[in-house]
Design a protein around this motif. Structure first.
Motif, PDB file in Angstrom:
ATOM      1  N   UNK A  49      18.898  19.644 -35.600  1.00 55.61           N
ATOM      2  CA  UNK A  49      20.237  19.038 -35.509  1.00 55.61           C
ATOM      3  C   UNK A  49      20.990  19.572 -34.295  1.00 55.61           C
ATOM      4  N   UNK A  50      20.919  20.886 -34.100  1.00 55.97           N
ATOM      5  CA  UNK A  50      21.586  21.508 -32.950  1.00 55.97           C
ATOM      6  C   UNK A  50      20.982  20.988 -31.639  1.00 55.97           C
ATOM      7  N   UNK A 102       8.846  16.923 -29.259  1.00 55.16           N
ATOM      8  CA  UNK A 102       8.788  15.591 -28.640  1.00 55.16           C
ATOM      9  C   UNK A 102       9.050  14.537 -29.713  1.00 55.16           C
ATOM     10  N   UNK A 103       8.406  14.685 -30.854  1.00 63.34           N
ATOM     11  CA  UNK A 103       8.576  13.726 -31.957  1.00 63.34           C
ATOM     12  C   UNK A 103      10.017  13.744 -32.485  1.00 63.34           C
ATOM     13  N   UNK A 104      10.567  14.932 -32.722  1.00 59.58           N
ATOM     14  CA  UNK A 104      11.840  15.035 -33.424  1.00 59.58           C
ATOM     15  C   UNK A 104      13.068  14.971 -32.523  1.00 59.58           C
ATOM     16  N   UNK A 105      12.880  15.144 -31.220  1.00 63.30           N
ATOM     17  CA  UNK A 105      14.001  15.043 -30.286  1.00 63.30           C
ATOM     18  C   UNK A 105      13.938  13.771 -29.445  1.00 63.30           C
ATOM     19  N   UNK A 106      12.768  13.144 -29.400  1.00 57.00           N
ATOM     20  CA  UNK A 106      12.624  11.916 -28.630  1.00 57.00           C
ATOM     21  C   UNK A 106      12.716  12.134 -27.124  1.00 57.00           C
ATOM     22  N   UNK A 107      12.168  13.251 -26.661  1.00 55.80           N
ATOM     23  CA  UNK A 107      12.170  13.546 -25.226  1.00 55.80           C
ATOM     24  C   UNK A 107      10.728  13.678 -24.731  1.00 55.80           C
ATOM     25  N   UNK A 108      10.573  13.645 -23.415  1.00 52.89           N
ATOM     26  CA  UNK A 108       9.236  13.756 -22.836  1.00 52.89           C
ATOM     27  C   UNK A 108       8.780  15.218 -22.807  1.00 52.89           C
ATOM     28  N   UNK A 109       7.495  15.400 -23.058  1.00 48.47           N
ATOM     29  CA  UNK A 109       6.927  16.742 -23.106  1.00 48.47           C
ATOM     30  C   UNK A 109       7.094  17.487 -21.786  1.00 48.47           C
ATOM     31  N   UNK A 110       6.827  16.839 -20.669  1.00 47.63           N
ATOM     32  CA  UNK A 110       6.901  17.489 -19.358  1.00 47.63           C
ATOM     33  C   UNK A 110       8.313  18.031 -19.109  1.00 47.63           C
ATOM     34  N   UNK A 111       9.319  17.257 -19.455  1.00 48.21           N
ATOM     35  CA  UNK A 111      10.697  17.693 -19.275  1.00 48.21           C
ATOM     36  C   UNK A 111      10.998  18.882 -20.189  1.00 48.21           C
ATOM     37  N   UNK A 112      10.521  18.801 -21.423  1.00 49.25           N
ATOM     38  CA  UNK A 112      10.723  19.881 -22.384  1.00 49.25           C
ATOM     39  C   UNK A 112      10.058  21.172 -21.906  1.00 49.25           C
TER      40      UNK A 112
END
Length: 153
Positions: A49-50, A102-112
């Protein structure tokens, strides 16, 4: 749980998360793992959530075509480190950190990965100038973080 870290994973379930351990961990455990699993799921849910809130703030900067403060990205990285630390305190290690996020935040892995690298090599938020924009750190993330850390000392 023993002194070694047990791999834990989480699956979304009706706006919440359910925790899972490998079968051998459940079999070798003398105590009922349910309370600890429940606590792990609560920690993960609170952390997600955070992090979602931070990702939304970051996305708002991008949507408005505003410069993204590097400090905001650092805060997301710190939230990831905080999650890992809290799970470690329960003797858990997230099985597939990037896959989960990636699944739970909906962002790209490379960026993460860049977010985590930035935070790993820059442990103090105060070393990130308020005026610094993420675009100046995104390429060569590790070197940028190390330079900021050196300059801060």
């Amino acid at each position: 749980m023993s002194d070694k870290l047990a791999f834990i994973s989480f699956e979304p379930s009706n706006e919440h998360f359910t925790a899972f351990l490998p079968m051998e961990e459940l079999i070798s455990n003398d105590n009922d793992p349910e309370p600890t699993l429940k606590k792990g799921a609560e920690i993960y849910e609170h952390s997600i959530k955070k992090m979602r809130s931070l990702v939304n703030e970051i996305q708002n900067f991008r949507d408005r075509r505003k410069l993204l403060p590097a400090r905001k990205v650092w805060q997301l990285g710190d939230a990831i480190f905080e999650l890992q630390h809290e799970l470690n305190n329960l003797s858990f290690q997230l099985d597939g950190l990037y896959d989960h996020l990636v699944r739970d935040l909906g962002v790209k892995r490379k960026w993460l990965e860049k977010v985590v690298i930035f935070r790993r090599y820059l442990p103090d938020e105060n070393a990130v100038p308020q005026s610094l924009n993420w675009g100046r750190c995104e390429k060569g993330t590790r070197q940028a973080a190390e330079k900021l850390q050196r300059d801060y000392r």
